[in-house]
Motif scaffolding. Structure first.
Motif: not given
Length: 494
Positions: A391, A414, A416, A434, A437, A440
């Motif tokens: 991360q 997030d 992904d 990354h 939302r 995503h």
């Protein structure tokens, strides 16, 4: 074009000579359209019967279109999507050219007002009042518009032309204007260097979104300014303030000007508080953050003093190059000065050296980010407590959402799997990125597709075939091969 009574070849020649097509088409695109028209027209003629040809020749009967196979739902959707994007792009180009013509018009007459005898401000106000009456605008507003147009045309000619030609948007132009203003006010920067920076920003603007352009422009401009970021920050910090502006209906806007790091930390704390609100709380995310700010300032607690929320510690993502932590002699050493690269908050806001050092001194757990000296792209990290290494590595590599044109910080996105884990995708840095939302959902719930290429490049493909390569931006200084020494220069004799 021929169907409009216009000679296609002459029209294309005019565009090649510098004329502007109102639909934003280049000469090559127009030639391709003309070739397609000629090809289709020939096919339609070949498909006609003798009777149809006779009727067209004698009475001007229309030439029938070619019979086409039934269009499937998928092809119809593709065609309509393609028409939507193409038409919208054409309208944007037309709008940009109209806006460019309007800027040029106002700038030319502003210059006329400057050149006229008498007081320039009175001449401009007189001109603005006439235009304001014609357009139903205030004189003051027209003075602002005319002055802004003159500034853009005369101080940013390359950016003005690019916007007027539809190569960049008005939003890009505004970003270039805002971010280069300190550069244009810096008397120590030569005009040629300012022009070079503006040309570079125009080139970047043609290939990226306005929000990403703003982040890159800050770093490019900072390298050229003669006054260091530290001095500019200390001067700007003296202007910190809190103001209230009435917003009507019993509401007001509370605006605080403060150092960017503390402002980001405050917003992060409010965001964490909102995320921990009970599910049955009817307040929206923004409403809860506003209430949290109000109650923190007035009572020292967040709404309802929820357990585990009030003692929140803010988290901010700040990249601190090693050169910012060196002692001040770096300023005197030309070799080290060449490596000068400011710290950055969320990759977008430049942070002065004193703030970076203060944050580094207060950090109990260190994470070292190593960058490739050629590309500047992060390649690895480590820390005294090596938890969640992937991360941290990816946060350093990405810095922001990797969606098309998005600049939302990685801290708000997030991680992904580019290739779904359920479909065999691995949990590796070469298959993670990354996404906020929104992007995503774009990837998983729409016909947009994404693949990850070597070097962390995210290749997005739209439903109508557009290809966007999102390349990780350098997180540190980059090194390039030095030019060969000149052989035509001889040392001066002693």
């Amino acid at each position: 074009m021929d169907s409009w009574g216009i000679d296609g070849e002459e029209y294309i020649a005019a565009v090649r000579a510098g004329a502007l097509d109102p639909f934003g088409q280049t000469a090559s695109q127009l030639q391709e359209s003309l070739d397609d028209f000629d090809r289709e027209f020939s096919e339609r003629l070949m498909a006609m019967t003798d009777a149809e040809i006779e009727a067209a020749a004698t009475s001007g009967a229309p030439i029938p279109p070619l019979p086409l196979p039934p269009e499937s739902a998928a092809l119809e959707r593709f065609r309509l999507d393609d028409e939507f994007v193409g038409r919208l792009r054409a309208l944007e180009t037309q709008s940009a050219r109209i806006e460019g013509e309007r800027r040029a018009l106002m700038a030319a007459h502003m210059q006329r007002a400057i050149d006229l005898p008498g007081k320039t401000s009175s001449n401009v106000q007189e001109l603005a009042a006439m235009a304001g009456v014609a357009l139903g605008l205030t004189t003051r507003g027209m003075v602002g518009r005319i002055t802004d147009a003159w500034t853009l045309v005369h101080e940013l000619p390359a950016a003005h032309r690019a916007a007027a030609e539809g190569r960049i948007t008005v939003s890009h132009l505004r970003v270039i204007d805002k971010e280069t203003r300190p550069l244009r006010l810096d008397a120590g920067v030569p005009a040629t260097e300012t022009a070079r920076v503006i040309d570079a920003l125009v080139d970047i603007a043609e290939r990226t979104s306005s929000s990403r352009l703003a982040a890159r422009a800050k770093k490019i401009v900072d390298k050229v300014l003669t006054e260091p970021l530290q001095a500019r920050h200390e001067c700007a910090r003296e202007r910190r303030t809190v103001e209230v502006f009435p917003a009507g209906d019993g509401m007001a806007d509370l605006v605080a000007r403060m150092p960017a790091l503390e402002a980001a930390a405050i917003l992060d704390r409010l965001t964490q508080a909102a995320r921990k609100k009970p599910k049955d709380n009817p307040r929206t995310f923004d409403q809860f953050r506003a209430d949290a700010l109000q109650e923190l300032l007035l009572a020292g607690v967040v709404p309802e003093d929820l357990h585990g929320v009030s003692p929140i510690k803010a988290q901010v993502a700040i990249t601190i190059p090693a050169t910012e932590l060196l002692h001040d002699p770096v300023e005197q050493d030309p070799a080290l000065q060449a490596l000068r690269f400011p710290a950055a908050l969320d990759g977008m806001v430049l942070v002065d050296r004193d703030t970076a050092r203060r944050i580094a001194a207060d950090t109990t757990t260190w994470q070292r980010l190593f960058t490739d000296p050629v590309t500047g792209v992060p390649v690895t990290v480590d820390s005294y407590r090596p938890s969640k290494a992937q991360q941290r590595w990816l946060a350093g590599r990405d810095g922001r959402c990797r969606g098309p044109g998005c600049s939302r910080p990685a801290l708000r996105a997030d991680l992904d799997h580019t290739k779904d884990f359920a479909k065999g995708g691995t949990t590796s840095v070469g298959n993670l990125g990354h996404l906020c939302r929104s992007d995503h959902m774009l990837k998983h719930d729409t016909r947009w597709r994404v693949e990850q290429l070597p070097g962390g490049v995210m290749r997005w493909t739209s439903p109508i075939g557009q290809v966007i390569d999102d390349v990780p931006e350098p997180a540190g200084p980059t090194f390039t091969e030095a030019p060969p020494p000149r052989t035509d220069v001889h040392p001066a004799p002693f």
